[in-house]
Design an enzyme around this catalytic site. Structure first.
Site, PDB file in Angstrom:
ATOM      1  N   VAL A  20       0.910  -1.149   0.000  1.00 46.24           N
ATOM      2  CA  VAL A  20       0.000   0.000   0.000  1.00 46.24           C
ATOM      3  C   VAL A  20       0.945   1.193   0.000  1.00 46.24           C
ATOM      4  CG1 VAL A  20      -1.790   1.252   1.254  1.00 46.24           C
ATOM      5  CG2 VAL A  20      -1.817  -1.256   1.217  1.00 46.24           C
ATOM      6  N   PRO A  21       1.229   1.737  -1.189  1.00 46.25           N
ATOM      7  CA  PRO A  21       2.369   2.649  -1.361  1.00 46.25           C
ATOM      8  C   PRO A  21       2.156   4.070  -0.841  1.00 46.25           C
ATOM      9  CG  PRO A  21       1.254   2.319  -3.453  1.00 46.25           C
ATOM     10  CD  PRO A  21       0.588   1.407  -2.456  1.00 46.25           C
ATOM     11  N   CYS A  22       2.115   4.194   0.466  1.00 49.31           N
ATOM     12  CA  CYS A  22       1.986   5.514   1.092  1.00 49.31           C
ATOM     13  C   CYS A  22       3.216   6.372   0.830  1.00 49.31           C
ATOM     14  CB  CYS A  22       1.717   5.383   2.586  1.00 49.31           C
ATOM     15  SG  CYS A  22       3.008   4.516   3.489  1.00 49.31           S
ATOM     16  N   HIS A  23       4.308   5.753   0.432  1.00 52.99           N
ATOM     17  CA  HIS A  23       5.515   6.521   0.101  1.00 52.99           C
ATOM     18  C   HIS A  23       5.284   7.416  -1.120  1.00 52.99           C
ATOM     19  CE1 HIS A  23       5.928   2.879  -2.411  1.00 52.99           C
ATOM     20  NE2 HIS A  23       6.533   3.691  -3.271  1.00 52.99           N
ATOM     21  N   ARG A  24       4.214   7.183  -1.856  1.00 52.78           N
ATOM     22  CA  ARG A  24       3.908   7.970  -3.060  1.00 52.78           C
ATOM     23  C   ARG A  24       3.146   9.255  -2.756  1.00 52.78           C
ATOM     24  NH1 ARG A  24       2.148   2.790  -6.744  1.00 52.78           N
ATOM     25  NH2 ARG A  24       4.251   1.892  -6.876  1.00 52.78           N
TER      26      ARG A  24
END
Length: 176
Positions: free
Chosen positions: A135-139
């Site tokens: 779940v790419p919260c880094h984006r």
């Protein structure tokens, strides 16, 4: 419930999963740090530590190999299960829709959730994300382009964003 640690270019990535479904993950070799990402009431009573080659992690291992090998979209195929409010669940689902190489600002992420004034709520959704990478919260970044926060350190966030940007650059011939 099983736990394993994969070696990645960004350091050890520990993953808590059940039957190939990720509940929590993070760049650490400390199991308790990953377990703490799951709400206390939803933590499994028993966790077995296994080798990364365990069959239940085959799909996760393949997705990681493809991700770091130049296909940033590969992580979208890994199923996840998180526990939270309706807004958090909607937010985590929306994070999975952010294309690699095209990060959003927290304000844009809030607008994508249909709550353009709820920028702090959008930031909290990212902060409470248990399934890092998958779940790419880094984006999600700040409006001024700075990184903001990341539970696993800004060096990892910077590296992930740079990796994805390189893969999505048309001059590299990638874009998977």
């Amino acid at each position: 419930m099983k736990l394993t640690t994969f070696a990645t270019p960004d350091g050890p990535l520990t993953v808590l999963a059940e039957d190939g479904v990720v509940l929590a993950s993070g760049w650490t070799s400390a199991a308790e740090e990953v377990m703490d990402r799951v709400r206390a009431d939803d933590r499994p009573a028993e966790v077995t530590t296994v080798a990364p080659s365990d069959p239940d992690f085959a799909g996760i291992a393949e997705a990681l190999q493809r991700y770091y090998g130049g296909e940033p979209g590969a992580i979208a195929a890994v199923p996840v299960r998180q526990f939270g409010t309706d807004l958090q669940l909607a937010g985590w689902a929306a994070l999975r829709d952010i294309p690699a190489g095209a990060p959003l600002t927290y304000a844009e992420f809030a607008a994508a959730l249909g709550r353009p004034t709820a920028v702090r709520a959008a930031a909290r959704i990212c902060a409470r994300n248990a399934a890092a990478l998958f779940v790419p919260c880094h984006r999600v970044v700040r409006s001024d382009g700075s990184l903001g926060g990341f539970a696993w350190g800004l060096d990892v966030k910077r590296s992930l964003l740079a990796h994805e940007a390189r893969q999505m650059d048309p001059s590299t011939g990638s874009g998977n």
